[in-house]
Design a protein around this motif. Sequence first.
Motif: not given
Length: 309
Positions: A277, A280-281, A269-270, A266-267, A264
Motif C-alpha cells: 500500500i 499506492t500512497q 491498491q487492488e 485500499r480499493t 479509497d
Amino acid sequence: MGQHEVADCYGLEMELFSIWMKNKGMTKSTHRAYMSDVSFFLQMVYPAETKKISKMEIMRYMAACREKGAGDEARNRKLSSLRSFFKALIEMEHMDSNPAALIAKSKQEKNRIPVYLEENELEALLHAMKGKYYIRNVSIVLLMAYAGLRVGEIHRMNVQDLQQDGSIHILGKGRKWRVVPLPDALRQMLNEALADRRESKQGKEQPFFVSQFGRRLSIRMIQTVADETIKQLKLSMPALADKRISSHKLRHSFATMQIRSGTDIRTLQELLGHASIETTQIYTHIDNKQLRSAMNNISSKIPVQFQNR
C-alpha cells in the motif's frame, strides 16, 4: 579485464541465477536488468570466489555506484539484484549464506508527487489519435489511462481475459492475477478492437493485441503507440512540452482520477495491483480532500481582523 574472463570465472553462478529467475516467472526486462547488475558486480570482485564474497565487498560496490552518480532508486535496484543473486545460489545449494541480506536499502525521497495528465489533457490525447490501427491503438491508450494497466500487462492480455460480465482478468507483476471491472465505454471499445483484430498466427495462444503480422504486439510497440500519441498531444498543447510524460504516466493519471473521485486507497491498491500500500500512497497527496477539509474546519477560528484583508 573483459567480459569473457568474468563469464569463464562465474559462468556457473550466472547460469544458476538465470534458471532461478526463469522459474520464478520474472519478466524479461527484470531478468536482463538483474543479470547486468550482477555482471558489473562480479567484474569488480573478480577473481574472488562467490563463496568468499562478504558484506564488505557489497558495501564497497554500493559506494562505487554512488560515486559514479547512481541515485538512491538505482542503487536500491542493484542491491535487490545482488540479494536475489545470492538467494538463488543458496536455493540452488551453491552457497550457505546471503552477504547482501543485511545491507539496508538507501532511504528514498518519499511521497514525491507523480507526473500525470489532467482530464482535459487526456481528452485531447485521445482526440490526437488517428491512423490505420486507430481502434487497436485507442484501446491500448484507454486501458492505460482509464483502467490503469501497465505496458507489460497489456502485452500479456489474451482474448479470453475479457470476461462476459465486462471485467478483465489481468496478469500483473509477480505473476499475480487481478480483476478490473471495465466502464461500459471501454468494454465497447475492446469489443470493437476484437472485431477489427487480425487473425493471430500464434497457434493456440490468442493474444488480444496483435501486430500487422499476426504476432503478439511487443512491449516496445505498445510503448511506441503511447509515445507517438503523447508527441502529438504536446504539439497541440505547447504548455506540456517540458512535462515528462510516458506510457506509465497514463497509469498515474488513472490513479489520480480515482483519488479525486473519492476512491479509497485500499480499493485503488487492488485496481492498480500494487503489492504494498506504500506504493499506492503517493497518490493520496494529489488531491487530499481530508486535508483541505481539516484546514477549512479551522478557517473560521482565525481572528476576524485577519479574515478579509
